[in-house]
Design a protein around this motif. Structure first.
Motif, short mmCIF file in Angstrom:
data_model
loop_
_atom_site.label_atom_id
_atom_site.label_comp_id
_atom_site.label_asym_id
_atom_site.label_seq_id
_atom_site.Cartn_x
_atom_site.Cartn_y
_atom_site.Cartn_z
N LEU A 9 0.84 -1.20 0.00
CA LEU A 9 0.00 0.00 0.00
C LEU A 9 0.87 1.24 0.00
CD1 LEU A 9 -2.71 -1.12 2.57
CD2 LEU A 9 -2.85 -1.11 0.07
N ASP A 10 0.53 2.19 -0.86
CA ASP A 10 1.21 3.47 -0.99
C ASP A 10 0.56 4.42 0.02
OD1 ASP A 10 1.75 6.14 -1.76
OD2 ASP A 10 1.82 5.62 -3.89
N LEU A 11 1.29 4.76 1.08
CA LEU A 11 0.74 5.62 2.13
C LEU A 11 0.64 7.08 1.72
CD1 LEU A 11 2.40 4.09 5.31
CD2 LEU A 11 0.04 3.87 4.53
N LEU A 106 3.36 -1.36 4.05
CA LEU A 106 2.77 -0.02 3.94
C LEU A 106 3.95 0.92 3.82
CD1 LEU A 106 0.97 -1.89 5.90
CD2 LEU A 106 -0.27 0.21 6.28
N SER A 108 5.99 4.69 2.35
CA SER A 108 6.11 6.06 1.84
C SER A 108 7.60 6.24 1.52
CB SER A 108 5.65 7.07 2.90
OG SER A 108 6.67 7.33 3.83
N PHE A 112 8.15 2.96 6.56
CA PHE A 112 7.38 1.79 6.18
C PHE A 112 6.99 1.02 7.42
CE2 PHE A 112 11.71 0.25 6.37
CZ PHE A 112 11.61 -1.02 6.92
N THR A 114 5.26 -3.09 8.50
CA THR A 114 4.84 -4.41 8.08
C THR A 114 4.33 -5.17 9.29
OG1 THR A 114 5.46 -6.36 6.77
CG2 THR A 114 7.09 -5.55 8.37
#
Length: 118
Positions: A9-11, A106, A108, A112, A114
């Motif tokens: 997922l791109d935060l 997740l 940016s 990150f 996990t």
């Protein structure tokens, strides 16, 4: 034996990270290379790897290349380039959770997270 999946997922955008390169390693051996789909998943990982032996593994995510492709201005070198997640897979059921390992990321450009998903 256990199975493996991942999801990115791109935060920054709040959307799945489509087009991120990932690889799976056991020690110095690259077992898989692929790219996430529009949903941020890489189903080919599970399809190609199938049932996996217990052991130590590492997923690597090309975070900087992904965010550059999204138009993010990153320093050179970037703060995060390739994010490695080293994890262990126990024998199916040995940890009380069954034989599937889901390792989401997740991300940016500057952090990150996990966890072991379901």
């Amino acid at each position: 034996m256990s199975t493996l999946s991942t999801h990115v997922l791109d935060l920054v955008s709040g959307r799945p990270a489509a087009g991120m390169a990932i690889s799976l390693w056991a020690g110095q051996d690259c077992l898989f290379r692929g790219v996430t789909n529009a949903d941020g998943r890489c189903p080919e990982l599970g399809q190609q790897m199938g049932e996996m032996q217990p052991g130590a593994y590492r997923l690597e995510f090309a975070v900087a290349a992904y965010f550059r492709a999204q138009g993010a201005a990153l320093s050179e070198p970037p703060f995060l380039d390739v994010v490695p997640i080293a994890f262990g897979m126990a024998a199916a059921g040995a940890d009380g959770r069954g034989g599937h390992y889901h390792v989401p990321l997740l991300a940016s450009p500057f952090g990150f997270s996990t966890y072991r998903g379901s």
